[in-house]
Design a protein around this motif. Structure first.
Motif, short mmCIF file in Angstrom:
data_model
loop_
_atom_site.label_atom_id
_atom_site.label_comp_id
_atom_site.label_asym_id
_atom_site.label_seq_id
_atom_site.Cartn_x
_atom_site.Cartn_y
_atom_site.Cartn_z
N UNK A 30 0.85 -1.19 0.00
CA UNK A 30 0.00 0.00 0.00
C UNK A 30 0.88 1.23 0.00
N UNK A 31 0.49 2.23 -0.76
CA UNK A 31 1.24 3.48 -0.72
C UNK A 31 0.73 4.49 -1.74
N UNK A 32 0.98 5.75 -1.42
CA UNK A 32 0.63 6.85 -2.31
C UNK A 32 1.84 7.78 -2.40
N UNK A 33 2.21 8.16 -3.61
CA UNK A 33 3.32 9.09 -3.82
C UNK A 33 2.82 10.24 -4.68
N UNK A 34 3.09 11.46 -4.23
CA UNK A 34 2.80 12.65 -5.03
C UNK A 34 4.05 13.50 -5.08
N UNK A 35 4.48 13.84 -6.28
CA UNK A 35 5.63 14.72 -6.48
C UNK A 35 5.17 16.02 -7.12
N UNK A 40 6.22 0.80 -12.53
CA UNK A 40 6.83 -0.26 -11.72
C UNK A 40 5.86 -0.83 -10.68
N UNK A 41 4.95 -0.01 -10.20
CA UNK A 41 4.09 -0.42 -9.09
C UNK A 41 2.67 -0.77 -9.52
N UNK A 42 2.46 -0.87 -10.80
CA UNK A 42 1.12 -1.19 -11.29
C UNK A 42 0.62 -2.51 -10.70
N UNK A 43 -0.60 -2.49 -10.20
CA UNK A 43 -1.19 -3.69 -9.63
C UNK A 43 -0.76 -4.00 -8.21
N UNK A 44 -0.01 -3.08 -7.57
CA UNK A 44 0.51 -3.33 -6.22
C UNK A 44 -0.13 -2.45 -5.16
N UNK A 45 -1.22 -1.77 -5.51
CA UNK A 45 -1.92 -0.86 -4.59
C UNK A 45 -1.02 0.28 -4.14
N UNK A 46 -0.12 0.67 -5.04
CA UNK A 46 0.75 1.83 -4.83
C UNK A 46 0.54 2.74 -6.03
N UNK A 47 0.33 4.02 -5.78
CA UNK A 47 0.16 4.97 -6.87
C UNK A 47 1.24 6.03 -6.82
N UNK A 48 1.54 6.61 -7.97
CA UNK A 48 2.51 7.70 -8.06
C UNK A 48 2.01 8.70 -9.10
N UNK A 49 1.83 9.93 -8.68
CA UNK A 49 1.33 10.98 -9.56
C UNK A 49 2.13 12.25 -9.36
N UNK A 50 2.17 13.09 -10.39
CA UNK A 50 2.93 14.33 -10.33
C UNK A 50 2.03 15.50 -10.69
N UNK A 51 2.17 16.57 -9.91
CA UNK A 51 1.38 17.77 -10.10
C UNK A 51 2.24 18.84 -10.77
N UNK A 57 -7.39 4.45 -8.32
CA UNK A 57 -7.38 4.19 -9.76
C UNK A 57 -6.52 5.19 -10.53
N UNK A 58 -5.97 6.18 -9.84
CA UNK A 58 -5.19 7.23 -10.51
C UNK A 58 -3.71 7.01 -10.23
N UNK A 59 -2.95 6.69 -11.25
CA UNK A 59 -1.51 6.51 -11.10
C UNK A 59 -0.84 6.81 -12.44
N UNK A 60 0.31 7.47 -12.36
CA UNK A 60 1.01 7.88 -13.56
C UNK A 60 0.45 9.15 -14.18
N UNK A 61 -0.43 9.82 -13.46
CA UNK A 61 -1.06 11.03 -13.98
C UNK A 61 -0.12 12.23 -13.85
N UNK A 62 -0.17 13.09 -14.84
CA UNK A 62 0.57 14.36 -14.84
C UNK A 62 -0.50 15.44 -14.85
N UNK A 63 -0.69 16.09 -13.71
CA UNK A 63 -1.88 16.90 -13.49
C UNK A 63 -1.54 18.38 -13.44
N UNK A 64 -2.00 19.16 -14.42
CA UNK A 64 -1.77 20.61 -14.38
C UNK A 64 -2.67 21.27 -13.37
N UNK A 65 -2.14 22.27 -12.67
CA UNK A 65 -2.94 23.09 -11.78
C UNK A 65 -2.40 24.51 -11.94
#
Length: 234
Positions: free
Chosen positions: A131-136, A169-180, A222-230
């Motif tokens: 389990x894990x969530x990463x936001x950069x 790398x973490x697809x299907x492992x209940x770990x997400x990584x997204x960048x803002x 369900x959101x991982x690998x997203x590149x999100x503009x703000x």
């Protein structure tokens, strides 16, 4: 969140201008935070900003995020680690033909090396617990490079690519990584440097905090690998 089980967040850069907006948002939503710092005065300023009840859910740890042994110890000593919010970074500008190699290297040290070290050691914990969530934090400049921002834009583009690689790398492992990708952030430092005339169009740290709070929640699984503009209205 499932039974409020996943609540512990490592927030790097929490004492900075962006962090001062993000930290209160995360605390208001019930997260407990570990905040590494190197500037004692910045830590004290954040402590004064927060209410006593909020401070009860904050743990400050002195750590140099360019020192791998200190990063490893920081992560290992956290009783629980469910999410990483990596706000640390640094801005630099200058014409490429005159830009010093040392300044180029420092831009990558601040923006890319710290991201790598924090995410590397956090992933070890997250993979073991599944389990894990990463936001950069990237930058609009990562996808819309501008003149005299080559080092900064290149470093932030590297953060984007790195974060998306973690997601793969973490697809299907209940770990997400997204960048803002923020545009100009409405911080005191930016107002001092650029004036306040256009600040109403910049993106607020609180808005970024609210986006981060969602991305580290279980509801964003369900959101991982997203590149999100703000961008606000900038």
């Amino acid at each position: 969140m499932r039974g409020f089980a996943h609540r512990a967040v490592l927030v790097t850069g929490g004492t900075g201008g962006l962090g001062q907006g993000v930290v209160p948002v995360l605390l208001s939503q019930g997260y407990t935070l570990t905040i590494p710092y190197i500037d004692a005065a910045a830590r004290e300023a954040l402590e004064k900003q927060l209410a006593a009840a909020e401070l009860a859910n904050v743990r400050f740890v002195a750590a140099d995020l360019n020192n791998e042994s200190e990063v490893a110890a920081l992560v290992e000593r956290m009783p629980q680690l469910d999410a990483v919010v990596h706000l640390v970074g640094g801005f630099s500008m200058g014409a490429t033909a005159q830009f010093a190699l040392s300044d180029w290297q420092q831009s990558f040290r601040l923006n890319v090396e710290t991201t790598f070290l924090v995410c590397k050691h956090a992933l070890k914990r997250m993979q073991s617990q599944q389990y894990g969530r990463i936001v950069t934090i990237g930058s609009r400049g990562a996808v819309e490079p501008a003149a005299e921002l080559a080092a900064y834009c290149a470093a932030k583009a590297a953060v984007v690519a790195f974060t998306r690689a973690i997601a793969a790398e973490t697809k299907g492992k209940n770990i997400t990584a997204n960048v803002i990708l923020p545009s100009i952030i409405d911080t005191p430092a930016n107002r001092a440097a650029m004036g306040e005339a256009q600040a109403v169009n910049w993106v607020s740290p609180v808005a970024i905090g609210e986006l981060i709070a969602y991305l580290i929640s279980e509801g964003a699984a369900a959101i991982s690998g997203a590149v999100i503009p703000i961008y606000g209205n900038a």
